[in-house]
Motif scaffolding. Structure first.
Motif, mmCIF file in Angstrom:
data_model
loop_
_atom_site.group_PDB
_atom_site.id
_atom_site.type_symbol
_atom_site.label_atom_id
_atom_site.label_comp_id
_atom_site.label_asym_id
_atom_site.label_seq_id
_atom_site.Cartn_x
_atom_site.Cartn_y
_atom_site.Cartn_z
ATOM 1 N N TRP A 413 0.838 -1.204 0.000
ATOM 2 C CA TRP A 413 0.000 0.000 0.000
ATOM 3 C C TRP A 413 0.865 1.243 0.000
ATOM 4 O O TRP A 413 1.957 1.260 0.562
ATOM 5 C CB TRP A 413 -0.907 0.014 1.238
ATOM 6 N N LEU A 414 0.344 2.290 -0.619
ATOM 7 C CA LEU A 414 1.036 3.581 -0.633
ATOM 8 C C LEU A 414 0.391 4.485 0.402
ATOM 9 O O LEU A 414 -0.815 4.779 0.336
ATOM 10 C CB LEU A 414 0.948 4.220 -2.025
ATOM 11 N N ARG A 415 1.180 4.924 1.367
ATOM 12 C CA ARG A 415 0.687 5.862 2.387
ATOM 13 C C ARG A 415 0.681 7.264 1.791
ATOM 14 O O ARG A 415 1.729 7.795 1.429
ATOM 15 C CB ARG A 415 1.569 5.807 3.628
ATOM 16 N N THR A 416 -0.480 7.873 1.709
ATOM 17 C CA THR A 416 -0.579 9.189 1.074
ATOM 18 C C THR A 416 -0.266 10.337 2.019
ATOM 19 O O THR A 416 0.082 11.425 1.574
ATOM 20 C CB THR A 416 -1.990 9.419 0.514
ATOM 21 N N GLY A 417 -0.425 10.113 3.341
ATOM 22 C CA GLY A 417 -0.284 11.223 4.270
ATOM 23 C C GLY A 417 -1.491 12.143 4.272
ATOM 24 O O GLY A 417 -1.456 13.205 4.886
ATOM 25 N N ASP A 418 -2.564 11.743 3.599
ATOM 26 C CA ASP A 418 -3.781 12.549 3.558
ATOM 27 C C ASP A 418 -4.862 11.904 4.411
ATOM 28 O O ASP A 418 -5.007 10.677 4.442
ATOM 29 C CB ASP A 418 -4.295 12.678 2.118
ATOM 30 N N LEU A 419 -5.623 12.736 5.095
ATOM 31 C CA LEU A 419 -6.771 12.267 5.856
ATOM 32 C C LEU A 419 -7.999 12.283 4.956
ATOM 33 O O LEU A 419 -8.196 13.216 4.177
ATOM 34 C CB LEU A 419 -7.013 13.160 7.069
ATOM 35 N N ALA A 420 -8.821 11.242 5.076
ATOM 36 C CA ALA A 420 -9.971 11.125 4.186
ATOM 37 C C ALA A 420 -11.076 10.342 4.856
ATOM 38 O O ALA A 420 -10.863 9.657 5.869
ATOM 39 C CB ALA A 420 -9.565 10.451 2.878
ATOM 40 N N VAL A 421 -12.250 10.449 4.267
ATOM 41 C CA VAL A 421 -13.415 9.663 4.663
ATOM 42 C C VAL A 421 -13.962 9.014 3.400
ATOM 43 O O VAL A 421 -14.035 9.662 2.343
ATOM 44 C CB VAL A 421 -14.498 10.559 5.303
ATOM 45 N N GLN A 422 -14.354 7.737 3.474
ATOM 46 C CA GLN A 422 -14.997 7.066 2.341
ATOM 47 C C GLN A 422 -16.396 6.640 2.773
ATOM 48 O O GLN A 422 -16.567 6.016 3.826
ATOM 49 C CB GLN A 422 -14.201 5.848 1.882
ATOM 50 N N ASP A 423 -17.397 7.005 1.972
ATOM 51 C CA ASP A 423 -18.768 6.651 2.349
ATOM 52 C C ASP A 423 -19.118 5.238 1.894
ATOM 53 O O ASP A 423 -18.313 4.548 1.257
ATOM 54 C CB ASP A 423 -19.763 7.701 1.837
ATOM 55 N N GLU A 424 -20.332 4.834 2.197
ATOM 56 C CA GLU A 424 -20.737 3.452 1.908
ATOM 57 C C GLU A 424 -20.839 3.170 0.414
ATOM 58 O O GLU A 424 -20.855 2.008 -0.022
ATOM 59 C CB GLU A 424 -22.073 3.133 2.592
ATOM 60 N N ASN A 425 -20.896 4.235 -0.404
ATOM 61 C CA ASN A 425 -20.939 4.065 -1.861
ATOM 62 C C ASN A 425 -19.569 4.144 -2.513
ATOM 63 O O ASN A 425 -19.449 4.110 -3.742
ATOM 64 C CB ASN A 425 -21.865 5.104 -2.482
ATOM 65 N N TYR A 427 -17.401 6.717 -2.367
ATOM 66 C CA TYR A 427 -16.914 8.068 -2.655
ATOM 67 C C TYR A 427 -15.979 8.541 -1.543
ATOM 68 O O TYR A 427 -16.238 8.312 -0.353
ATOM 69 C CB TYR A 427 -18.075 9.048 -2.805
ATOM 70 N N VAL A 428 -14.898 9.194 -1.936
ATOM 71 C CA VAL A 428 -13.864 9.633 -1.003
ATOM 72 C C VAL A 428 -13.921 11.152 -0.845
ATOM 73 O O VAL A 428 -14.071 11.884 -1.829
ATOM 74 C CB VAL A 428 -12.467 9.208 -1.510
ATOM 75 N N ARG A 429 -13.789 11.604 0.380
ATOM 76 C CA ARG A 429 -13.684 13.042 0.657
ATOM 77 C C ARG A 429 -12.367 13.272 1.388
ATOM 78 O O ARG A 429 -12.112 12.647 2.420
ATOM 79 C CB ARG A 429 -14.867 13.511 1.499
ATOM 80 N N ILE A 430 -11.529 14.133 0.840
ATOM 81 C CA ILE A 430 -10.260 14.470 1.487
ATOM 82 C C ILE A 430 -10.546 15.505 2.558
ATOM 83 O O ILE A 430 -11.143 16.561 2.277
ATOM 84 C CB ILE A 430 -9.243 15.033 0.469
ATOM 85 N N THR A 431 -10.118 15.223 3.795
ATOM 86 C CA THR A 431 -10.364 16.192 4.860
ATOM 87 C C THR A 431 -9.144 17.054 5.143
ATOM 88 O O THR A 431 -9.294 18.225 5.461
ATOM 89 C CB THR A 431 -10.820 15.475 6.145
ATOM 90 N N ASP A 432 -7.942 16.499 4.996
ATOM 91 C CA ASP A 432 -6.746 17.347 5.143
ATOM 92 C C ASP A 432 -5.468 16.548 5.018
ATOM 93 O O ASP A 432 -5.479 15.317 5.062
ATOM 94 C CB ASP A 432 -6.721 18.070 6.488
ATOM 95 N N ARG A 433 -4.378 17.288 4.847
ATOM 96 C CA ARG A 433 -3.051 16.698 4.990
ATOM 97 C C ARG A 433 -2.813 16.437 6.465
ATOM 98 O O ARG A 433 -3.131 17.272 7.316
ATOM 99 C CB ARG A 433 -1.969 17.676 4.504
ATOM 100 N N LEU A 434 -2.246 15.279 6.801
ATOM 101 C CA LEU A 434 -1.915 15.003 8.188
ATOM 102 C C LEU A 434 -1.033 16.102 8.773
ATOM 103 O O LEU A 434 -1.216 16.528 9.908
ATOM 104 C CB LEU A 434 -1.186 13.660 8.296
#
Length: 538
Positions: A413-425, A427-434
């Motif tokens: 796996w590639l660690r992006t260093g980005d915080l995100a949320v993925q919904d049940e469908n 879809y990904v939402r980026i919340t911020d850089r760590l």
């Protein structure tokens, strides 16, 4: 299982671009056969057909072979978007070398760092661009490096004078180029693209021919660029968005690239009308510039069909304005990072505006996503965590940096260093850089969330938020706000709006009204520059 150092994953059974062509130069040669005399590049008064691109990339490669460039050597390219950039890049790769693009905004010391770190065998550079003598900058910053790095001058935007370089290669050099192109395979390194350095010293990311072609064929399933289309590319060629999603994709599908060296909204609108441009990638600033330009209502923009906005967050109204005022059928957004060939997630043409507004879409074909807690365990849908990417598109690694490679590529796996949320469908939402998170009185604050909320204020065009040291709370938020053209907004009004829109701990304690935000050439806000403008004591 130990760290995986970017080994490409299994290839789908489908007939993908990496298997059809093997390398970017081979793809360009195949496109010359497929699309022949159709326009491939329209750069001011210079127009190159697909056959012209194939001819000239061979000539560039032969000239480099003549000058001693060998397979695996690094060749740096320091130039603005232009027809010559495209031909030079493909020529470097056709010689078997690794392309090292340099940021056109670099000063001498920044360029010297990349040239030295990459151990560049040759530097391809424009004579003069916007009054800047690039070679002079390098000589001033690193005279010894400049003295030992051979320079080849290439034409600037809208020019085609190669000062004889295209004729330097002999018949034997041209034959050698043919052998080197034939020897290239999909797993061979194509580029060393240095990260922007906004969070530390730039690192050279090793990308591959096959993964590049496969990634942007997947990207194009939504973008829909096709033979005969016109592709206006103002995003810089020294990043994947302008290069691989830009001119490389155009060559792959038979579209014409219209390179833009310096973005000017009025000029872009005129080019759309004159050249019947169909597709435009860009940052929010590119599209707001076009939307707010006084000439826009009088321009015929009916050819425009598709745009993609590169940003983790942007004002809610931007998508609806792009559809309504630019007449676009499709507005996409997406997420990627150089370490994954800049591929990751994308929205689709069928996604409604609220999905494009609020997310960066779902994983591209062949890309997998995990959201994990700090201990590495996978979190539930709707829960924030670090975004990890799996699949075929991982970088080969960082140039001469096995430690950083092992920290980024872990267990496949590639660690992006980005915080995100993925919904049940999915879809990904980026919340911020760590690294951008700050802690206010024990509460974690994600600047991207605050920025998104403030962007909905009608008077605000752009906003950036950073953490600021505070003797009582540890850190508090500081917002830098750019008003919309013609609008007037005060810091007090911004704070009042924020208090009504978000939890108190998220409300910026300092608001500064500015004319513009400092950005790099990709449109990314340089938050360290903003931190340097903060008062010493709040």
């Amino acid at each position: 299982m130990g760290p995986v150092v970017g080994r490409p994953g299994p290839v789908n059974a489908q007939r993908t671009a990496d298997l059809r062509f093997g390398s970017q130069p081979a793809m360009a040669l195949a496109s010359a056969e497929r699309f022949s005399d159709a326009p491939a590049v329209i750069d001011g008064g210079i127009e190159l057909s697909f056959r012209d691109v194939a001819r000239d990339l061979r000539r560039v490669a032969a000239g480099l072979v003549r000058r001693g460039v060998r397979p695996g050597d690094r060749v740096a390219l320091w130039a603005p978007n232009s027809a010559s950039w495209i031909v030079a890049a493909l020529g470097v790769q056709a010689a078997g070398a690794w392309l090292v693009p340099l940021n056109t905004r670099f000063r001498g010391s920044e360029a010297a760092y990349v040239v030295e770190r990459a151990d560049a065998r040759v530097l391809l550079v424009v004579d003069d661009f916007m009054g800047t003598d690039h070679v002079g900058l390098l000589r001033e910053a690193a005279p010894d490096l400049a003295a030992r790095t051979p320079v080849v001058r290439i034409p600037g935007p809208g020019r085609d004078d190669w000062s004889g370089f295209l004729d330097e290669g002999s018949a034997e050099d041209r034959a050698e180029v043919g052998r080197r192109i034939a020897a290239l395979g999909p797993d061979d390194v194509s580029d060393v693209i240095f990260t922007s350095g906004t969070t530390g010293a730039p690192k050279g990311v090793l990308l591959r021919h096959g993964a590049s072609l496969r990634a942007y064929e997947a990207y194009n399933s939504g973008f829909g660029l096709a033979e005969g289309d016109r592709h206006l590319v103002a995003t810089p060629f020294f990043h994947c968005f302008g290069y691989k999603a830009g001119w490389m994709l155009s060559l792959l599908v038979g579209a014409a690239t219209v390179p833009v060296a310096v973005f000017d909204a009025g000029r872009a609108l005129a080019d759309v009308e004159r050249l019947r441009v169909t597709h435009v990638p860009g940052s929010p600033a590119i599209f707001t510039g076009m939307l707010d330009h006084p000439e826009r209502p009088g321009r015929d923009l009916s050819s425009l069909r598709v745009a993609i906005v590169a940003a983790a967050s942007f004002p809610d109204r931007l998508v609806s304005r792009m559809r309504g005022e630019l007449g676009l059928d499709t507005v996409m957004t997406g997420y990627g990072l150089t370490e994954n060939h800049a591929i990751g997630t994308f929205t689709l043409p069928t996604d409604p505006d609220e999905i494009v507004d609020a997310t960066v879409g779902r994983p591209a074909d062949g890309v997998t996503v995990r959201i994990v807690a700090p201990d590495g365990s996978e979190v539930a849908a709707g829960t924030e965590g670090e975004l990890l990417l799996g699949g075929y598109a991982h970088m080969t690694g960082y140039l001469d940096d096995p430690e950083a490679t092992a920290e980024t590529l872990v267990d496949g796996w590639l660690r992006t260093g980005d915080l995100a949320v993925q919904d049940e469908n999915g879809y990904v939402r980026i919340t911020d850089r760590l690294k951008d998170l700050y802690i206010m009185g024990g509460f974690n604050v994600a600047p991207a969330e605050v920025e998104r909320s403030l962007s909905a204020m009608p008077a605000i065009a752009r906003v950036a938020v950073v953490g600021m040291p505070d003797p009582h709370f540890g850190e508090v938020g500081a917002a830098f706000v750019v008003p919309r053209p013609g609008a007037v907004v005060t810091p007090e009004e911004v704070v009042a709006y924020a208090r009504a829109a978000m939890a108190n701990y998220k409300v910026p304690r300092l608001v500064t009204i500015v004319d513009e935000l400092p950005v790099n050439a990709s449109g990314k806000v340089l938050k360290q520059r903003l931190r340097e403008r903060l008062p010493v004591h709040h």
